[in-house]
Design a protein around this motif. Sequence first.
Motif, mmCIF file in Angstrom:
data_model
loop_
_atom_site.group_PDB
_atom_site.id
_atom_site.type_symbol
_atom_site.label_atom_id
_atom_site.label_comp_id
_atom_site.label_asym_id
_atom_site.label_seq_id
_atom_site.Cartn_x
_atom_site.Cartn_y
_atom_site.Cartn_z
ATOM 1 N N VAL A 46 -1.333 1.462 3.838
ATOM 2 C CA VAL A 46 -1.010 0.532 4.718
ATOM 3 C C VAL A 46 -1.703 0.364 5.836
ATOM 4 O O VAL A 46 -2.496 1.327 6.083
ATOM 5 C CB VAL A 46 0.611 0.348 4.883
ATOM 6 N N ARG A 47 -1.655 -0.427 6.916
ATOM 7 C CA ARG A 47 -2.107 -0.305 8.100
ATOM 8 C C ARG A 47 -1.459 0.535 8.820
ATOM 9 O O ARG A 47 -0.099 0.604 8.810
ATOM 10 C CB ARG A 47 -2.055 -1.783 8.981
ATOM 11 N N ALA A 67 3.082 10.237 5.606
ATOM 12 C CA ALA A 67 1.705 9.555 5.930
ATOM 13 C C ALA A 67 0.821 10.659 5.375
ATOM 14 O O ALA A 67 0.802 11.611 5.594
ATOM 15 C CB ALA A 67 1.619 9.119 7.404
ATOM 16 N N GLY A 68 -0.173 9.884 4.632
ATOM 17 C CA GLY A 68 -1.379 10.593 4.095
ATOM 18 C C GLY A 68 -2.554 10.563 4.825
ATOM 19 O O GLY A 68 -2.836 9.933 5.835
ATOM 20 N N ASP A 69 -3.553 10.571 3.967
ATOM 21 C CA ASP A 69 -5.025 10.249 4.522
ATOM 22 C C ASP A 69 -5.305 8.951 4.717
ATOM 23 O O ASP A 69 -4.718 8.016 4.109
ATOM 24 C CB ASP A 69 -6.141 10.754 3.439
ATOM 25 N N THR A 70 -6.238 8.712 5.741
ATOM 26 C CA THR A 70 -6.842 7.234 6.100
ATOM 27 C C THR A 70 -7.841 7.050 5.261
ATOM 28 O O THR A 70 -8.943 7.791 5.116
ATOM 29 C CB THR A 70 -6.928 6.949 7.617
ATOM 30 N N ARG A 78 -2.866 5.917 3.564
ATOM 31 C CA ARG A 78 -1.773 6.211 2.251
ATOM 32 C C ARG A 78 -0.416 6.568 2.882
ATOM 33 O O ARG A 78 -0.152 7.429 3.759
ATOM 34 C CB ARG A 78 -2.233 7.187 1.504
ATOM 35 N N ILE A 79 0.731 6.023 2.302
ATOM 36 C CA ILE A 79 1.992 6.637 2.439
ATOM 37 C C ILE A 79 2.473 6.801 0.936
ATOM 38 O O ILE A 79 2.317 6.138 -0.007
ATOM 39 C CB ILE A 79 3.124 5.558 3.238
ATOM 40 N N ASP A 80 3.102 7.971 0.821
ATOM 41 C CA ASP A 80 3.937 8.354 -0.184
ATOM 42 C C ASP A 80 5.467 8.263 0.017
ATOM 43 O O ASP A 80 5.760 8.470 1.128
ATOM 44 C CB ASP A 80 3.478 9.730 -0.778
ATOM 45 N N PHE A 81 6.200 8.094 -0.813
ATOM 46 C CA PHE A 81 7.700 8.311 -0.700
ATOM 47 C C PHE A 81 8.305 9.320 -1.590
ATOM 48 O O PHE A 81 7.923 9.890 -2.486
ATOM 49 C CB PHE A 81 8.300 6.952 -1.785
ATOM 50 N N GLY A 82 9.430 9.818 -0.875
ATOM 51 C CA GLY A 82 10.337 10.685 -1.189
ATOM 52 C C GLY A 82 11.502 10.083 -1.900
ATOM 53 O O GLY A 82 11.876 8.768 -1.767
#
Length: 88
Positions: A46-47, A67-70, A78-82
Amino acid sequence: MPFVIVKSQGGPYDDAAFAAGMTCGQFWTELQQLSVHGATPRPRYVRPEHIPQLDLIAMHFNYTIKAGDTDEASGYQRIDFGPQYDGP
């Protein structure tokens, strides 16, 4: 699909704000549906400037975002979800 009501197309709405609103609205709908089924959203890019709002939407539906790596080429992050938090 082109946005025909934005300023760059002669409309009244700011292009970036309109696109951000569409992104957040789509995200809201997806998480709303997934939460009904107890499913975890898929990771995505995502932005980075959208992450604070996306995080609030995720919290509304009891998800967490990490939030992860750009990606340097695109500038997207990158975003990951719990999983959903059901409380104690």
